[in-house]
Design an enzyme around this catalytic site. Sequence first.
Site, PDB file in Angstrom:
ATOM      1  N   LYS A 100      56.120  24.714  -0.321  1.00 50.64           N
ATOM      2  CA  LYS A 100      56.335  24.136  -1.647  1.00 50.64           C
ATOM      3  C   LYS A 100      56.238  25.247  -2.689  1.00 50.64           C
ATOM      4  O   LYS A 100      55.355  26.120  -2.593  1.00 50.64           O
ATOM      5  CB  LYS A 100      55.270  23.069  -1.883  1.00 50.64           C
ATOM      6  CG  LYS A 100      55.413  22.238  -3.142  1.00 50.64           C
ATOM      7  CD  LYS A 100      54.320  21.155  -3.158  1.00 50.64           C
ATOM      8  CE  LYS A 100      54.390  20.255  -4.366  1.00 50.64           C
ATOM      9  NZ  LYS A 100      53.343  19.202  -4.325  1.00 50.64           N
ATOM     10  N   SER A 118      54.936  14.756  -5.075  1.00 52.78           N
ATOM     11  CA  SER A 118      55.681  15.865  -5.633  1.00 52.78           C
ATOM     12  C   SER A 118      56.149  16.883  -4.595  1.00 52.78           C
ATOM     13  O   SER A 118      56.903  17.800  -4.922  1.00 52.78           O
ATOM     14  CB  SER A 118      54.838  16.585  -6.684  1.00 52.78           C
ATOM     15  OG  SER A 118      53.703  17.214  -6.082  1.00 52.78           O
ATOM     16  N   SER A 163      50.728  13.369  -3.303  1.00 48.26           N
ATOM     17  CA  SER A 163      51.913  14.228  -3.203  1.00 48.26           C
ATOM     18  C   SER A 163      52.247  14.734  -1.807  1.00 48.26           C
ATOM     19  O   SER A 163      53.300  15.354  -1.612  1.00 48.26           O
ATOM     20  CB  SER A 163      51.774  15.422  -4.144  1.00 48.26           C
ATOM     21  OG  SER A 163      51.922  15.007  -5.478  1.00 48.26           O
TER      22      SER A 163
END
Lengths: 67, 468
Positions: B82, B160, B184
């Site tokens: 990420k 996310s 997330s």
Amino acid sequence: MSDELDVEVEQRLTFVLARLPGWFDEDELARLRAQIRELVEASRKLGTFPLTNADEPDFLVQMGTRQ
Amino acid sequence: MTQDDFAHCSLRELAVLLRRRETSPVELAELVLRRLERIGKWLNAVVTLTAERALDEARRAEAELVAGIDRGPLHGIPYGAKDLLAAAGYPTTWGAVSLRQQHFPEDATAIARLREAGAVLVAKLATVELAGGMGYEQPHASFTGPGINPWNVDAWSGGSSTGPAAAVAADFVPFALGTETWGSIIVPASYCGVTGLRPTSGRVSRFGAMTLSWTLDKIGPLARSAEDCALVLAAVAGPDPRDPATIPHPWSEALVSGQKQIFRIGVLETGLEFAQPEVVANFRAALVLLSEFATLEPIVLPDRPYGEVIRIVLSAEAASAFEELVASGATRTLTAPEDRVGGIAGLTIPAVDYLRAQRIRRQLREELTSLLAPYDAIVAPSTLVVASPLTSRFDDYAGPARRTPLSAASNLAGFPAISVPNGFGERGLPTGLQFVGRAGDESTLLALARSYQARTDWHCRRPPLAFA
């Protein structure tokens, strides 16, 4: 209660506008007001949770050293 | 076995293939880079391909394996991270257009540890801007575009950790690193039909990761199975002097193998009345299967203000963590209009309100620790709805099912959780089953999830797009 809440929301909004003058258009002000209202409502709900003088805050950042 | 078949293998299968020299780290890296370039970007899953670094790391792994130097099961395996995690030599954008040129001089600890384990970083993967900390309300909240779900390209991937979930689901990478502050990892894992592990707070060093909330942020793997998650966790977990909150002892994948095979599970049905029918049906079917190797008992989460506590803690910490960024004007160009004023409302939280939330949090954590003590895990649906359409606001689609009390409670308490796929719901989208474990006990959690996956094949299903 709603009037009191509105007053606190507007007071907080005034604080933001003083800190960040000229930042927001109408839509952004409406969003900001709604976000502040959510926080005020949350804080007010937490204000009804019973706590005593001995109740310390939790800081999970210390968790590793406790285990 | 064709080259494309390698894209669908588990980590252990890839490790065997690499040691038999049926493929090589360089061949795997090139294959993955091609897939990411060709389809990954189309899914808005990729921020930056780290091709040069990937090929360097792959060549090094290849030379070491040929020379008999074996760094373990991740040696030569490609992965993505990420784009909140720093990687030297490449931008770390945090999903924000104004930070497209942001660079950090060294790797995040989690990425450095994967490099030590011989893994090959192939891409920085998409994230909701600033990990969603500005309060996004719909999927269009990243400069890379909304995360597209590989199972239904009209649906969101969840956030996310949008890119990590989509990239694993579409078989672009065998695993990826994500982060969770409040949902997330678990939510996108569930929405994309992959396995996502949120470790205990402090299990994985946060050094080099964007801070959203000092007391809530966690880093964890998204992969195809609990077994793969365990291998990745073993590589990245452990104390780090650069993150004083890390748990001071290491964690080994061998701890999972030593676990018992019969479990005691608390079944949480809170909120099921708001869930989609398929989510409920799949949850019930999973309970029947779990009863083959676990004692199931109903459990009730105490009625406490979990949502309000996490909202105040997260909003105050995020407002502080991003105070300079907001003041610089960098958040004025965020993609989602609601994010452009997000983080500002948190500036108005009085210190006593923040401290009150943390005082309540301590009580909640102690209460939840006692509640969970007799059990190996709590089980509940990962999410009460499947992924929302790309065009919907989250509240409009999910209504009261958007947030579950268990998500807020377990994140506040720092408990580990794992989401495993358990079927499909409306519009052909995956549903997920969540196990929440005791603090520090990922081993039991992973053993439980592995036992479930040994009896199901939901985690082996692939979207047609994965075979493109």
